[in-house]
Scaffold this motif. Sequence first.
Motif, PDB file in Angstrom:
ATOM      1  N   LYS A  25       3.698 -65.623 -96.562  1.00 30.81           N
ATOM      2  CA  LYS A  25       4.014 -65.229 -97.716  1.00 30.81           C
ATOM      3  C   LYS A  25       3.301 -65.764 -99.093  1.00 30.81           C
ATOM      4  N   MET A  26       3.411 -65.449-100.361  1.00 31.50           N
ATOM      5  CA  MET A  26       2.197 -65.798-101.381  1.00 31.50           C
ATOM      6  C   MET A  26       2.811 -66.887-102.110  1.00 31.50           C
ATOM      7  N   PHE A  27       1.778 -67.991-102.340  1.00 32.80           N
ATOM      8  CA  PHE A  27       2.061 -68.971-103.266  1.00 32.80           C
ATOM      9  C   PHE A  27       0.968 -69.257-104.144  1.00 32.80           C
ATOM     10  N   CYS A  28       1.367 -70.113-105.217  1.00 35.39           N
ATOM     11  CA  CYS A  28       0.336 -70.123-106.228  1.00 35.39           C
ATOM     12  C   CYS A  28      -0.559 -71.503-105.599  1.00 35.39           C
ATOM     13  N   ARG A  29      -1.717 -71.583-106.099  1.00 31.92           N
ATOM     14  CA  ARG A  29      -2.731 -72.624-105.380  1.00 31.92           C
ATOM     15  C   ARG A  29      -2.172 -73.932-105.575  1.00 31.92           C
ATOM     16  N   ASP A  30      -1.591 -74.374-106.545  1.00 29.71           N
ATOM     17  CA  ASP A  30      -0.993 -75.487-106.682  1.00 29.71           C
ATOM     18  C   ASP A  30      -0.114 -76.196-105.429  1.00 29.71           C
ATOM     19  N   CYS A  31       0.729 -75.070-104.977  1.00 30.53           N
ATOM     20  CA  CYS A  31       1.362 -75.113-103.774  1.00 30.53           C
ATOM     21  C   CYS A  31       0.997 -75.093-102.600  1.00 30.53           C
ATOM     22  N   MET A  32      -0.320 -75.111-102.409  1.00 28.49           N
ATOM     23  CA  MET A  32      -0.933 -74.552-101.138  1.00 28.49           C
ATOM     24  C   MET A  32      -2.154 -75.784-100.810  1.00 28.49           C
ATOM     25  N   THR A  33      -2.261 -76.199 -99.697  1.00 30.68           N
ATOM     26  CA  THR A  33      -3.097 -77.018 -99.319  1.00 30.68           C
ATOM     27  C   THR A  33      -4.185 -76.546 -98.228  1.00 30.68           C
ATOM     28  N   PRO A  34      -5.559 -76.738 -98.103  1.00 36.14           N
ATOM     29  CA  PRO A  34      -6.295 -76.158 -96.968  1.00 36.14           C
ATOM     30  C   PRO A  34      -5.776 -76.541 -95.812  1.00 36.14           C
ATOM     31  N   ASP A  35      -6.086 -75.659 -94.678  1.00 33.76           N
ATOM     32  CA  ASP A  35      -5.619 -75.893 -93.474  1.00 33.76           C
ATOM     33  C   ASP A  35      -6.594 -77.111 -92.734  1.00 33.76           C
ATOM     34  N   VAL A  36      -6.376 -78.403 -92.543  1.00 31.00           N
ATOM     35  CA  VAL A  36      -7.426 -79.413 -92.269  1.00 31.00           C
ATOM     36  C   VAL A  36      -7.536 -79.105 -90.823  1.00 31.00           C
ATOM     37  N   ALA A  37      -6.634 -78.278 -89.915  1.00 28.59           N
ATOM     38  CA  ALA A  37      -6.985 -78.239 -88.554  1.00 28.59           C
ATOM     39  C   ALA A  37      -8.127 -77.197 -88.329  1.00 28.59           C
ATOM     40  N   GLY A  39     -10.325 -76.370 -91.009  1.00 29.42           N
ATOM     41  CA  GLY A  39     -11.660 -76.759 -91.448  1.00 29.42           C
ATOM     42  C   GLY A  39     -12.071 -75.907 -92.610  1.00 29.42           C
ATOM     43  N   ASP A  40     -11.553 -74.737 -92.475  1.00 36.50           N
ATOM     44  CA  ASP A  40     -12.016 -73.666 -93.241  1.00 36.50           C
ATOM     45  C   ASP A  40     -11.197 -73.816 -94.589  1.00 36.50           C
ATOM     46  N   PRO A  41     -11.826 -73.722 -95.647  1.00 36.24           N
ATOM     47  CA  PRO A  41     -11.039 -74.086 -97.154  1.00 36.24           C
ATOM     48  C   PRO A  41     -10.361 -72.920 -97.450  1.00 36.24           C
ATOM     49  N   MET A  42     -10.952 -71.617 -97.008  1.00 33.30           N
ATOM     50  CA  MET A  42     -10.056 -70.349 -97.105  1.00 33.30           C
ATOM     51  C   MET A  42      -8.912 -70.225 -96.612  1.00 33.30           C
ATOM     52  N   SER A  43      -8.765 -70.933 -95.599  1.00 32.49           N
ATOM     53  CA  SER A  43      -7.450 -70.859 -94.891  1.00 32.49           C
ATOM     54  C   SER A  43      -6.683 -71.718 -95.270  1.00 32.49           C
ATOM     55  N   MET A  44      -5.386 -71.359 -96.191  1.00 36.90           N
ATOM     56  CA  MET A  44      -4.585 -72.193 -96.846  1.00 36.90           C
ATOM     57  C   MET A  44      -3.248 -72.083 -96.184  1.00 36.90           C
ATOM     58  N   LEU A  45      -2.319 -73.203 -96.448  1.00 37.16           N
ATOM     59  CA  LEU A  45      -1.046 -73.412 -96.059  1.00 37.16           C
ATOM     60  C   LEU A  45      -0.311 -73.645 -97.137  1.00 37.16           C
ATOM     61  N   CYS A  46       0.986 -73.076 -97.238  1.00 42.05           N
ATOM     62  CA  CYS A  46       2.053 -73.549 -98.098  1.00 42.05           C
ATOM     63  C   CYS A  46       2.177 -74.962 -97.921  1.00 42.05           C
ATOM     64  N   LEU A  47       2.817 -75.516 -98.728  1.00 44.44           N
ATOM     65  CA  LEU A  47       3.481 -76.832 -98.526  1.00 44.44           C
ATOM     66  C   LEU A  47       4.455 -77.131 -97.513  1.00 44.44           C
ATOM     67  N   HIS A  48       5.518 -76.177 -97.536  1.00 46.20           N
ATOM     68  CA  HIS A  48       6.512 -76.093 -96.548  1.00 46.20           C
ATOM     69  C   HIS A  48       5.839 -76.003 -95.377  1.00 46.20           C
ATOM     70  N   CYS A  49       4.888 -75.194 -94.780  1.00 50.35           N
ATOM     71  CA  CYS A  49       4.383 -75.033 -93.828  1.00 50.35           C
ATOM     72  C   CYS A  49       3.564 -76.238 -93.278  1.00 50.35           C
ATOM     73  N   ALA A  50       2.822 -76.787 -94.366  1.00 48.34           N
ATOM     74  CA  ALA A  50       2.143 -77.967 -93.988  1.00 48.34           C
ATOM     75  C   ALA A  50       3.042 -79.130 -93.555  1.00 48.34           C
ATOM     76  N   ARG A  51       4.090 -79.343 -94.144  1.00 49.14           N
ATOM     77  CA  ARG A  51       5.326 -80.328 -94.116  1.00 49.14           C
ATOM     78  C   ARG A  51       5.789 -80.009 -92.778  1.00 49.14           C
ATOM     79  N   ARG A  52       5.920 -78.773 -92.274  1.00 46.94           N
ATOM     80  CA  ARG A  52       6.336 -78.537 -91.021  1.00 46.94           C
ATOM     81  C   ARG A  52       5.528 -79.085 -89.839  1.00 46.94           C
TER      82      ARG A  52
END
Length: 204
Positions: A25-37, A39-52
């Motif tokens: 789904k689409m999110f604003c960049r404030d509500c996203m975090t790079p996927d640390v798993a 290490g690709d800064p373009m691969s973003m996760l929404c905060l809901h998914c990051a929490r999960r």
Amino acid sequence: MKDECGICGRVMRTTYMRQCQRCKKMFCRDCMTPDVATGDPMSMLCLHCARRIVSPRTVSKYAGLESHLKFRAAFTDLVTLKFARIDGLIGSNLPMAAYRDPLWWSNTSSSAHAKAWLDAGWEVQEVNLKEGTVTFKKVRTLPRKPKKKSLEITQPFTPVPVRPLRSSKKPSNTRVSKLYARIKNLERQRNMRQPIRGMKGKSQ
Ligand SMILES: [Zn+2]
Ligand SMILES: [Zn+2]
């Protein structure tokens, strides 16, 4: 092109938005975090998914049924349970579909409930909606868990090597707690927004 962020609800230009790698789904960049798993800064996760990902829900609603069947497996190959008994095992009510639709009892691992008995090594052999009973058949024996190692001391004590503090590449606790703080903040903001609107409506 404008779209609404799935978390904070702000409507903004799609150029400021990104797609979550996990839920798509689409999110604003404030509500996203790079996927640390990755290490690709373009691969973003929404905060809901990051929490999960940080704290996944590990216990299924049907865990009680699964452990019951695992326990019975030691004594028998066939178990008939009343629906009410299953309610007791899972500490919750079976959904209405379980009482009405024999397909609910299909042995497909795509459903959380079937996954519970399949993971335990059992399959539904027969379901009787009229009587409210289901018969499970053991289809495989799970490998026995290795016995816990005894705490017998066989070797002299050697201290654990102390790792230098700064060398860790893992996502830091600070990062995770920042993430939590941000989610908490958003939730608080959302909770505050509604009653304020309601109050304005009354006074105008
Ligand atoms: Zn947002
Ligand atoms: Zn997501």
